[in-house]
Motif scaffolding. Sequence first.
Motif, short mmCIF file in Angstrom:
data_model
loop_
_atom_site.label_atom_id
_atom_site.label_comp_id
_atom_site.label_asym_id
_atom_site.label_seq_id
_atom_site.Cartn_x
_atom_site.Cartn_y
_atom_site.Cartn_z
N GLN A 178 45.69 -56.16 -16.89
CA GLN A 178 45.68 -54.25 -17.27
C GLN A 178 45.95 -53.41 -16.16
N THR A 179 46.64 -51.75 -16.07
CA THR A 179 47.29 -51.28 -15.25
C THR A 179 46.30 -50.97 -13.81
N ASP A 180 46.60 -51.25 -12.56
CA ASP A 180 45.83 -50.78 -11.43
C ASP A 180 46.29 -49.75 -11.53
N LYS A 181 44.87 -48.70 -10.40
CA LYS A 181 45.38 -47.35 -10.51
C LYS A 181 46.98 -47.25 -9.01
N ILE A 182 47.83 -46.09 -9.68
CA ILE A 182 48.49 -46.06 -8.83
C ILE A 182 48.71 -45.28 -7.86
N ASN A 183 49.55 -45.62 -6.68
CA ASN A 183 49.56 -45.02 -5.13
C ASN A 183 50.24 -44.16 -5.32
N VAL A 184 49.73 -42.71 -5.33
CA VAL A 184 50.92 -41.78 -5.01
C VAL A 184 50.82 -41.34 -3.94
N LEU A 185 52.21 -40.75 -3.02
CA LEU A 185 51.97 -40.34 -2.22
C LEU A 185 52.47 -39.39 -1.35
N ALA A 186 52.00 -37.73 -1.35
CA ALA A 186 53.05 -36.75 -1.07
C ALA A 186 53.26 -35.91 0.10
N ILE A 187 54.62 -35.51 0.54
CA ILE A 187 54.73 -35.92 2.14
C ILE A 187 55.07 -34.02 1.91
N GLY A 188 54.33 -33.26 2.71
CA GLY A 188 54.39 -31.52 3.15
C GLY A 188 53.38 -30.93 2.90
N ASP A 189 53.73 -29.07 2.18
CA ASP A 189 52.22 -28.63 2.16
C ASP A 189 52.53 -27.54 1.28
N ALA A 190 51.77 -27.77 0.82
CA ALA A 190 51.83 -27.06 -0.64
C ALA A 190 51.25 -27.82 -1.95
N THR A 191 50.61 -29.11 -1.51
CA THR A 191 50.85 -30.16 -2.39
C THR A 191 50.16 -30.50 -3.35
N ARG A 192 48.57 -29.20 -3.64
CA ARG A 192 47.18 -29.07 -4.35
C ARG A 192 47.98 -28.72 -5.70
N PHE A 193 49.08 -28.43 -6.38
CA PHE A 193 48.76 -28.79 -7.80
C PHE A 193 49.29 -30.05 -8.03
N LEU A 194 49.70 -30.86 -7.02
CA LEU A 194 49.62 -32.37 -7.95
C LEU A 194 48.15 -33.22 -7.95
N GLU A 195 47.01 -32.64 -7.27
CA GLU A 195 45.72 -33.11 -7.34
C GLU A 195 45.18 -33.14 -8.17
N LYS A 196 46.09 -31.76 -9.33
CA LYS A 196 45.59 -31.36 -10.73
C LYS A 196 46.26 -32.25 -11.43
N VAL A 197 47.19 -33.02 -11.44
CA VAL A 197 47.80 -34.05 -12.59
C VAL A 197 47.91 -35.50 -11.58
N TYR A 198 47.10 -36.05 -10.81
CA TYR A 198 47.17 -37.17 -10.38
C TYR A 198 46.22 -37.48 -10.12
N THR A 199 45.04 -37.15 -11.33
CA THR A 199 43.19 -37.30 -10.68
C THR A 199 42.86 -38.99 -10.65
N SER A 200 42.08 -38.69 -10.17
CA SER A 200 41.28 -39.92 -9.92
C SER A 200 40.86 -40.80 -10.86
N ASP A 201 41.31 -40.70 -11.82
CA ASP A 201 40.42 -42.15 -12.85
C ASP A 201 41.56 -42.64 -12.98
N GLU A 202 42.94 -42.36 -13.07
CA GLU A 202 44.34 -43.43 -13.32
C GLU A 202 44.98 -43.66 -11.68
N TYR A 203 45.50 -42.21 -10.68
CA TYR A 203 45.85 -42.58 -9.87
C TYR A 203 45.00 -42.50 -8.02
N ILE A 204 45.88 -43.06 -7.51
CA ILE A 204 45.23 -42.66 -6.12
C ILE A 204 46.06 -42.04 -5.25
N PHE A 205 45.37 -40.61 -4.97
CA PHE A 205 46.97 -40.18 -4.20
C PHE A 205 46.07 -39.45 -3.36
#
Length: 651
Positions: free
Chosen positions: A307-334
């Motif tokens: 079974q797929t684990d939650k996927i670890n995503v790390l964003a480095i930089g400013d203005a990354t709030r748009f990524l929070e809407k894509v990488y939601t907590s049900d599937e990702y650890i953002f």
Amino acid sequence: MQFKHPEILYALFLLLIPIIIHLFQLRRFEKVSFTNVKFLKKIELKTRKSSRLKKLLVLISRLLLFAMLIIAFAQPYLSKTSKNEERHIHIYVDNSLSMQAKGEQGELFKRAIQDIVDATANSSNVTLYTNHNKWPNLNAQDLKNTLLTLDYHPIEKSLNAVMLDIQNSISKQKNIANDVFLISDFQHIPEIKNSLSIDSLATYNFTQLSPSKSTNISIDSMYISNRNNETITLKVVAKNYNSKTRAVPISLYDENVLLGKSTVDLTENKSEEVEFKIPFKKTINGRIQTVDDNLTFDNELYFTINQTDKINVLAIGDATRFLEKVYTSDEYIFKSNKLNQLDYNSLSEQNLIVLNELEEIPAALVDNIFDAVSKGSNLVIIPSVTMNQNSYNRLFTKLNIGSVEANNTIELQITDINFSHPFYESVFEKSIKNFQYPRINSYYSTVLKNKSSLVSFENKIPFIAQIKKPTSTIYWFAGAISSANSNFKNSPLIVPIFYNFGKFSYKIAQPTYTIGKNNEIEIKASLQKDDILEITRNQTSFIPNQQVGNSSVKIIMNDMPLEDGIYTIQNNENNIQNIAFNYDRHESDLRYSDMKDMVAKSANIFHFDTIKGAFTDSNDAHKTRSLWQLFIGASLLFLVFEIVLLKFFKP
């Protein structure tokens, strides 16, 4: 004729003593004078001659009597061999998986066991060798009990290694006649031709067992050929060895639930692929099965999709709030970090790293990104409008993906979507024509290695390029996507593209492992000080070698397990994940070596087709006929002859 105690024959020299006494005639006759001895002289002459003959016959009978007794005590015997030594039997029986093939009386291995038991019913001082063990100095009963407990062993031992083991045992023995019996099907082993080391210290009996037919159908392997957000495509490779072309059924199971069934036409000595699709987000304990009666160990192949684990995503930089809407907590650890707050040690734990419009990439970050990508992390690079081009080129050079050339301040529309690219599978139901194209005000021209385009400008230059690396994938945006430079964030493309960046960054664990290989498996687990990982299946469990890291454990296995199937990795009885093990398929090819051709001819090397024939011939060579009884009988005859001579022979 040979003697068990030839040193006793030196006693024959003692028989010279009575001969010497007889020759010297120690007893002298006295002369007595008579007046008229004419007739007495005739009688004396006859008597003296008769007496000498009698004494000579008595001497000869006694000499023969004692000679027969001395020879009898030396224990004479007749034998085909010239050695008077204790006999030691060395038996190697091949219990590899290819011995499952059926002969005229059933499976080769099981028939061999019974034949060895019958042939060694009266044997002693036997050493038994198999592919996994050695049992020295067995008597007939112990040998029988050991043989009847043997089973197939999945890790094959080379014939050279077997011979070396036997010869090491022989070299430790002195004054012992060694008979070596090598019992196997001698599957195709070209590497030993003219290189098999055979000494002259023993007699070698090669018994080659042959199956009734050398045909086989095998599930050779499987692999993941493709995947998207919904399904995983499996390719199953089936092989036909020496069998006539025929339709072969292949079934796919999740434990005991049938997921799919197909039929493939297998041409003689050819392989074919069968495709199955399974759900992506579901744990599957898979089993691929076919039907073949001759050789059964390769009829099944096990695999696991955990079974797929939650996927670890790390964003480095400013203005990354748009990524929070894509990488939601049900599937990702953002996680999102500014450059000055970044923990470099966390990079290797990420499935996906997003460099979001950094003006400069420090040298330390370049090195850590390179390490993370080398270990399997995917990377998304979004440049800044005012980026330090040299620092980006340092990263490109380190990753060996090309270079950034120039900044082009020209407005372009993003018009072309590569719908046929596997990246978009299951994203679009059909190609979109009337699309509201996003725009960009400036972009960087690049020279990239091994790139493919996901999205392109109207001038066909890639806006998003994919670069495949051996362990990971790198995605390059040709320009910044901040609102000051582009309206791409407002495009409906942004969600499926970044969502797939994340999904495709998840590495599916290797679905199957081969027994007997050096298997190194990385397990995501944080262990406490005294915790260990254990591998279990039904009533079987073992603890593998393991190296504990900060957030993972590497387990190393090469000689365990010994049975194919699906095993569970546990920590304190808590299941972590399942792994599948399968038998090595190199024994599926039922080709055999001709041992008469493989082993050079020699006086101490013999070849047989049956185990009974090998042992019968060897036993006949060591069979002895004892002769001491005959010599005892002869001595009695000479004793009787002497008695008769003394009693009835009157001079």
